[in-house]
Motif scaffolding. Structure first.
Motif, mmCIF file in Angstrom:
data_model
loop_
_atom_site.group_PDB
_atom_site.id
_atom_site.type_symbol
_atom_site.label_atom_id
_atom_site.label_comp_id
_atom_site.label_asym_id
_atom_site.label_seq_id
_atom_site.Cartn_x
_atom_site.Cartn_y
_atom_site.Cartn_z
ATOM 1 N N ILE A 139 27.512 32.932 44.473
ATOM 2 C CA ILE A 139 28.268 34.103 44.327
ATOM 3 C C ILE A 139 29.669 33.977 44.025
ATOM 4 N N PRO A 140 30.277 34.810 43.164
ATOM 5 C CA PRO A 140 31.665 34.620 42.725
ATOM 6 C C PRO A 140 32.623 34.580 43.884
ATOM 7 N N GLY A 141 33.460 33.864 44.016
ATOM 8 C CA GLY A 141 34.361 33.687 45.112
ATOM 9 C C GLY A 141 35.184 34.936 45.077
ATOM 10 N N SER A 142 35.321 35.557 44.121
ATOM 11 C CA SER A 142 36.411 36.795 43.735
ATOM 12 C C SER A 142 35.751 38.072 44.796
ATOM 13 N N LEU A 143 34.554 38.150 44.927
ATOM 14 C CA LEU A 143 33.924 39.028 45.702
ATOM 15 C C LEU A 143 34.466 38.739 47.412
ATOM 16 N N ASP A 183 36.928 37.282 48.294
ATOM 17 C CA ASP A 183 38.677 37.572 48.072
ATOM 18 C C ASP A 183 39.004 38.952 48.286
ATOM 19 N N ALA A 184 38.241 39.681 47.641
ATOM 20 C CA ALA A 184 38.232 41.295 47.459
ATOM 21 C C ALA A 184 38.008 41.807 48.903
ATOM 22 N N ALA A 185 37.040 41.398 49.534
ATOM 23 C CA ALA A 185 36.623 41.776 50.964
ATOM 24 C C ALA A 185 37.702 41.488 51.988
ATOM 25 N N LYS A 186 38.192 40.330 51.869
ATOM 26 C CA LYS A 186 39.156 39.762 52.681
ATOM 27 C C LYS A 186 40.384 40.674 52.688
ATOM 28 N N VAL A 187 40.727 41.038 51.432
ATOM 29 C CA VAL A 187 41.858 41.982 51.011
ATOM 30 C C VAL A 187 41.604 43.264 51.530
ATOM 31 N N ASP A 188 40.645 43.752 51.558
ATOM 32 C CA ASP A 188 40.443 44.963 52.270
ATOM 33 C C ASP A 188 39.983 45.026 53.988
ATOM 34 N N THR A 217 27.328 42.203 54.772
ATOM 35 C CA THR A 217 27.198 43.285 53.749
ATOM 36 C C THR A 217 27.467 42.920 52.323
ATOM 37 N N ILE A 218 27.810 41.779 52.205
ATOM 38 C CA ILE A 218 28.027 41.135 50.739
ATOM 39 C C ILE A 218 27.088 40.021 50.451
ATOM 40 N N MET A 219 27.216 39.002 51.303
ATOM 41 C CA MET A 219 26.476 37.735 50.781
ATOM 42 C C MET A 219 24.944 37.963 50.958
ATOM 43 N N LEU A 220 24.626 38.466 52.188
ATOM 44 C CA LEU A 220 23.031 38.879 52.256
ATOM 45 C C LEU A 220 22.428 39.558 51.270
ATOM 46 N N PRO A 221 23.004 40.657 50.965
ATOM 47 C CA PRO A 221 22.358 41.568 50.055
ATOM 48 C C PRO A 221 22.253 40.846 48.517
ATOM 49 N N LYS A 264 25.641 29.357 38.550
ATOM 50 C CA LYS A 264 26.737 29.892 39.066
ATOM 51 C C LYS A 264 27.212 30.853 38.490
ATOM 52 N N GLY A 265 27.619 31.899 39.447
ATOM 53 C CA GLY A 265 28.096 33.126 38.780
ATOM 54 C C GLY A 265 27.085 34.213 38.536
#
Length: 271
Positions: A159-163, A165-170, A180-184, A270-271
């Protein structure tokens, strides 16, 4: 332009291999509805006078429904615990922290230790927790498995690390990122965990044999041993019992075989 080689020889070879592998399953099914002796020569390919008497015999000879319910409850608990704990552990192993390499080596080393070598401390811990002869106690040693942890880790690494990072920014906490992100995005790894944990729990014999104190808490593998002690001629009934035990696992695999294969190969891309 290069000419592509024909694929029919490969398909033909795969069909032949599948046929050879399915012969034992067919033979068990045939014997369960015919009761023929497996040592009869020459063997009959098509069952003679098939009937379901042996399945009825299994159902009434022992409390099969009770054993089946116990196995289902233990398997559901095991599956739920595996998905939760393995997902959290797999996500943690995708993060960078001090001592990560040592933990990975420790996990790989523990995979070489058989469960029989740890069954005594597992029993003592379960007894101290007061979980002997209980559903949670029957499922406790299989709450998490290292293989399934690495399946989740491989899927999360793809899974791209940008997802993240975006979740942590939120402002999402780590546990919400996992659920909510990794398991789905890791449904194939989840399906692999479900199938493997179900099969291992469903077929487990040694731990329930040690854990259970009353016949009411016994699972299907123990029910099979009890059934064999009751019956003298078990040719047809024995194979009928095997079919009734194998059917749920085979059905689950057929329903999720695509996700299962993707889960095992998720780390290849990957990706």
């Amino acid at each position: 332009m290069m000419r592509r080689s024909p694929t029919w020889p490969i398909h033909l070879a795969l069909i032949a291999v599948c046929f050879v592998m399915l012969v034992p399953f067919y033979w068990v099914l045939k014997t369960s509805v015919s009761g023929e002796n497996i040592f009869t020569f020459p063997p009959s390919i098509i069952p003679r006078n098939p009937h379901l008497f042996y399945y009825v015999d299994v159902w009434y000879a022992i409390p099969f429904a009770r054993y089946f319910l116990n196995s289902v409850i233990v398997s559901v608990i095991t599956i739920a615990a595996n998905v939760v704990f393995n997902a959290m552990a797999g996500y943690a192993l995708t993060r960078e922290f001090r001592g990560k390499g040592f933990i990975l080596i420790l996990f790989l080393s523990c995979m070489m230790v058989p469960f029989q070598a740890t069954i005594i401390p597992a029993y003592l811990i379960t007894g101290q927790l007061g979980l002997l002869n209980s559903y949670v106690g029957l499922a406790l040693p299989q709450f998490s498995t290292i293989i399934c942890i690495f399946v989740f880790k491989a899927s999360f690494d793809a899974i791209p690390g940008s997802l993240i990072d975006a979740a942590k920014v939120d402002g999402l906490p780590e546990w919400r990122i996992v659920w909510t992100i990794m398991l789905p995005l890791a449904k194939s790894a989840m399906a692999t965990n479900v199938i493997l944990s179900f099969i291992w729990s469903w077929n487990n014999f040694l731990w329930p044999l040690i854990m259970t104190r009353t016949p009411e808490m016994q699972t299907l593998p123990l029910g099979l041993a009890r059934f064999l002690s009751y019956q003298e001629d078990t040719t047809g009934a024995l194979y009928a019992f095997c079919i009734m035990v194998l059917a749920p696992g085979i059905l689950l695999f057929l329903l999720a075989q695509k996700e299962f294969i993707q889960g095992l190969t998720s780390g290849a891309t990957k990706g």
